[in-house]
Motif scaffolding. Structure first.
Motif, mmCIF file in Angstrom:
data_model
loop_
_atom_site.group_PDB
_atom_site.id
_atom_site.type_symbol
_atom_site.label_atom_id
_atom_site.label_comp_id
_atom_site.label_asym_id
_atom_site.label_seq_id
_atom_site.Cartn_x
_atom_site.Cartn_y
_atom_site.Cartn_z
ATOM 1 N N ALA A 74 56.623 45.308 25.548
ATOM 2 C CA ALA A 74 55.634 44.760 26.484
ATOM 3 C C ALA A 74 54.893 43.574 25.861
ATOM 4 O O ALA A 74 54.501 42.642 26.555
ATOM 5 N N ARG A 75 54.716 43.612 24.525
ATOM 6 C CA ARG A 75 53.944 42.544 23.848
ATOM 7 C C ARG A 75 54.806 41.383 23.353
ATOM 8 O O ARG A 75 54.285 40.317 23.052
ATOM 9 N N ALA A 76 56.126 41.608 23.209
ATOM 10 C CA ALA A 76 56.986 40.609 22.544
ATOM 11 C C ALA A 76 56.946 39.276 23.290
ATOM 12 O O ALA A 76 56.911 39.241 24.519
ATOM 13 N N ARG A 77 56.934 38.192 22.528
ATOM 14 C CA ARG A 77 56.950 36.848 23.118
ATOM 15 C C ARG A 77 58.211 36.142 22.632
ATOM 16 O O ARG A 77 58.177 35.481 21.584
ATOM 17 N N PRO A 78 59.332 36.291 23.333
ATOM 18 C CA PRO A 78 60.568 35.666 22.860
ATOM 19 C C PRO A 78 60.425 34.155 22.705
ATOM 20 O O PRO A 78 59.722 33.507 23.493
ATOM 21 N N VAL A 79 61.084 33.630 21.689
ATOM 22 C CA VAL A 79 61.102 32.180 21.445
ATOM 23 C C VAL A 79 62.377 31.643 22.088
ATOM 24 O O VAL A 79 63.473 32.123 21.787
ATOM 25 N N ARG A 80 62.228 30.670 22.989
ATOM 26 C CA ARG A 80 63.406 30.165 23.703
ATOM 27 C C ARG A 80 63.491 28.648 23.574
ATOM 28 O O ARG A 80 62.494 27.969 23.318
ATOM 29 N N ALA A 81 64.707 28.154 23.760
ATOM 30 C CA ALA A 81 64.907 26.705 23.684
ATOM 31 C C ALA A 81 65.964 26.300 24.695
ATOM 32 O O ALA A 81 66.767 27.122 25.135
ATOM 33 N N ALA A 82 65.931 25.019 25.061
ATOM 34 C CA ALA A 82 67.029 24.432 25.834
ATOM 35 C C ALA A 82 67.873 23.656 24.837
ATOM 36 O O ALA A 82 67.363 22.745 24.179
ATOM 37 N N CYS A 83 69.137 24.033 24.684
ATOM 38 C CA CYS A 83 69.994 23.423 23.653
ATOM 39 C C CYS A 83 71.166 22.709 24.300
ATOM 40 O O CYS A 83 71.910 23.319 25.076
ATOM 41 N N LEU A 84 71.328 21.447 23.957
ATOM 42 C CA LEU A 84 72.483 20.675 24.421
ATOM 43 C C LEU A 84 73.291 20.254 23.201
ATOM 44 O O LEU A 84 72.775 19.570 22.313
ATOM 45 N N ASP A 85 74.544 20.704 23.133
ATOM 46 C CA ASP A 85 75.432 20.347 22.023
ATOM 47 C C ASP A 85 76.550 19.473 22.580
ATOM 48 O O ASP A 85 77.142 19.809 23.610
ATOM 49 N N LEU A 86 76.832 18.383 21.881
ATOM 50 C CA LEU A 86 77.829 17.438 22.383
ATOM 51 C C LEU A 86 78.854 17.105 21.313
ATOM 52 O O LEU A 86 78.489 16.781 20.174
ATOM 53 N N ALA A 87 80.122 17.200 21.700
ATOM 54 C CA ALA A 87 81.208 16.775 20.814
ATOM 55 C C ALA A 87 81.617 15.367 21.239
ATOM 56 O O ALA A 87 81.914 15.142 22.411
ATOM 57 N N LEU A 88 81.581 14.435 20.285
ATOM 58 C CA LEU A 88 81.910 13.036 20.589
ATOM 59 C C LEU A 88 83.139 12.601 19.776
ATOM 60 O O LEU A 88 83.313 13.034 18.633
ATOM 61 N N HIS A 89 83.959 11.729 20.369
ATOM 62 C CA HIS A 89 85.083 11.138 19.621
ATOM 63 C C HIS A 89 84.579 10.441 18.375
ATOM 64 O O HIS A 89 85.182 10.484 17.316
ATOM 65 N N ALA A 90 83.437 9.751 18.530
ATOM 66 C CA ALA A 90 82.856 9.002 17.410
ATOM 67 C C ALA A 90 81.381 8.815 17.718
ATOM 68 O O ALA A 90 80.979 8.851 18.884
ATOM 69 N N LEU A 91 80.588 8.619 16.669
ATOM 70 C CA LEU A 91 79.155 8.439 16.864
ATOM 71 C C LEU A 91 78.878 6.959 17.107
ATOM 72 O O LEU A 91 79.163 6.127 16.233
ATOM 73 N N PRO A 92 78.335 6.580 18.283
ATOM 74 C CA PRO A 92 78.113 5.153 18.546
ATOM 75 C C PRO A 92 77.267 4.479 17.467
ATOM 76 O O PRO A 92 77.596 3.391 17.017
ATOM 77 N N ASP A 93 76.169 5.131 17.029
ATOM 78 C CA ASP A 93 75.359 4.562 15.947
ATOM 79 C C ASP A 93 75.376 5.539 14.768
ATOM 80 O O ASP A 93 74.596 6.489 14.726
ATOM 81 N N PRO A 94 76.266 5.302 13.799
ATOM 82 C CA PRO A 94 76.432 6.278 12.711
ATOM 83 C C PRO A 94 75.231 6.375 11.783
ATOM 84 O O PRO A 94 75.153 7.287 10.961
ATOM 85 N N ARG A 95 74.257 5.470 11.934
ATOM 86 C CA ARG A 95 73.084 5.544 11.031
ATOM 87 C C ARG A 95 72.026 6.512 11.549
ATOM 88 O O ARG A 95 71.175 6.962 10.802
#
Ligand SMILES: Cc1cc2nc3c(=O)[nH]c(=O)nc-3n(C[C@H](O)[C@H](O)[C@H](O)COP(=O)(O)OP(=O)(O)OC[C@H]3O[C@@H](n4cnc5c(N)ncnc54)[C@H](O)[C@@H]3O)c2cc1C
Length: 427
Positions: free
Chosen positions: A267-288
């Protein structure tokens, strides 16, 4: 199908990393152990799924160094391989301003997000966090510490953002200051695991099998009748046991056990939640551009594949997180809006990313931890004990359990505490 009646020393319910570790430690101690997992595979929130050669964890994951889980893994003969993100690559963004994340002497001296006065204040506060006895702040929120010590708004935003990063919790008015600020002060390293967290799951699963645990997956425990002996009901089997280890989330534990102390926790627990977006890319446009912590919004971006093996050669696996407030889920905003916000931010960080996406995963309301460590519950010390006080022979394992550490370390530490207690009692 008729129900078969069987006797075990211990039944462990839930085959995430906590349940797997508890089962392995107990079986190595000579007990007959059955582990029951309702999902088709073991691992819970630590599973990794492969798509197009990319290894997707369930959202961004890093194994923090220096926690009690390390000793548990050592005891079970599990070694982890991976890499750490180079801290000099960390950036932060405050409105339109982007600069180095000031976490050490060098970045403090040069970060573009600070002016001379805020730079001096932050340097002094980071020193204070390493030297001040923070336990006296137990039971008071992070915001109270900031109120006392931080005068510059940018310093306040920065420390709030670093607390979010360390705890995944977006609630400075509620998070316990002793817990959160000691994490910030200690500046623990974080290992990004080659092959994803599945390697940790595989190690624990092998250790449990090698120790002789009976491993059942794809079958939920539907009920427990408290004894002794306790009766654990599965769809086609009934197990009788002297000890039950419940390594599920707190709500499932309360439903299964029906004991007042666990009901009160649920009854007391306060779950920690997040919105997570994971992306697989062919290459990183800005590698820095590899790691950016947002100060003005509860957002974080990191390219983990830069530091460990999660992507095929040339590819990049990147993670975006929106830390959600601690509040009942029926008060949530539209999760599609969170995704739009994360994608719009990525348009700024990695222009052109939309043209090189190979695969994506969006987890709009994933539970990161079963219970935020709040000032209201007196910090880590106020969490439920692994030993359920009103049900002899019943134990809890999880990242909301015990006074040691948080996240995966809390799950592993509570597993170890339970195994020790069961083995000592039976000796
Ligand atoms: C997005 C995200 C990011 C994270 N980042 C980090 C990080 O950076 N560092 C870190 O240390 N930790 C991190 N964590 C937390 C970490 O993943 C968890 O603390 C850990 O995996 C919890 O393990 P567990 O075994 O306690 O629980 P779980 O993995 O939740 O396992 C509980 C299991 O119980 C099973 N179960 C439930 N009910 C029943 C039933 N009736 N019968 C049988 N089985 C049942 C479930 O199917 C589940 O497999 C993160 C988590 C998420 C989601």
């Amino acid at each position: 199908m008729s129900s078969i009646r069987e006797q075990r020393d211990v039944v462990v319910i839930g085959g995430g990393i906590g349940g797997l570790a508890a089962a392995a430690l107990l079986a190595r101690g000579g007990r007959t152990v059955t582990l029951v997992e309702k999902a088709p595979r073991f691992g819970g929130r630590a599973i990794t799924t492969e798509r197009e050669g990319f290894k997707f964890n369930l959202g961004i994951h890093a194994f923090y160094s220096g926690g009690p889980g390390e000793a548990v893994l050592r005891e079970l003969g599990i070694t982890l391989s991976g890499g750490q993100t180079d801290r000099s690559l960390y950036e932060c963004q405050d409105g339109a301003r982007i600069g180095r994340l000031p976490v050490d002497a060098d970045s403090l001296a040069t970060s573009e997000v600070l002016d001379p006065a805020s730079r001096a204040e932050l340097a002094q506060l980071l020193r204070l966090l390493r030297t001040e006895p923070l336990h006296v702040w137990r039971g008071r929120p992070v915001s109270a510490w900031l109120e006392k010590h931080a005068r510059h708004p940018v310093v306040r935003r920065l420390l709030e953002a670093v607390v979010r990063l360390a705890t995944y919790t977006h609630a400075p008015d509620e998070v316990d200051a002793a817990y959160a600020l000691s994490l910030v002060g200690s500046q623990r390293g974080a290992l990004l695991l080659d092959g994803g967290w599945q390697t940790l799951v595989n190690g624990l699963e092998s250790a449990a099998r090698a120790a002789g645990v009976e491993m059942i997956h794809g079958a939920a425990v539907t009920g427990i009748e408290l004894g002794p002996p306790h009766t654990v009901r599965l769809p086609t089997r009934t197990l009788h046991t002297t000890a039950v280890v419940v390594a599920t989330d707190v709500m499932a534990a309360a439903r299964l056990l029906g004991c007042p102390s666990v009901d009160a926790w649920a009854a007391r627990a306060r779950p920690v939640r997040a919105a997570c977006l994971d992306l697989a890319l062919h290459a990183l446009p800005d590698p820095r551009r590899l790691v950016v912590l947002r100060l003005d919004q509860p957002l974080y971006y990191s390219v983990h594949s830069r530091s460990c093996r999660l992507a095929p050669v040339g590819g990049a696996l990147l993670h975006l997180v929106k830390y959600l407030p601690l509040r009942p889920s029926d008060l949530d905003e539209d999760p599609r809006e969170d995704r739009r916000q994360l994608e719009a931010w990525l348009d700024e960080l990695q222009p052109g990313w939309r043209e090189v996406v190979v695969a994506s995963q969006y987890l709009p309301r994933i539970q990161v931890s079963g219970g935020a460590v709040t000032a209201g519950q007196q910090g880590l010390q106020g969490r439920p004990s692994p030993i359920v006080p009103d049900a002899p022979g019943v134990y809890l394992v999880g990242d909301f359990v015990g006074a040691q550490d948080h996240l995966a370390h809390a799950s592993l530490a509570s597993a170890e505490a339970v195994a020790r207690d069961v083995l000592e009692r039976a000796a």
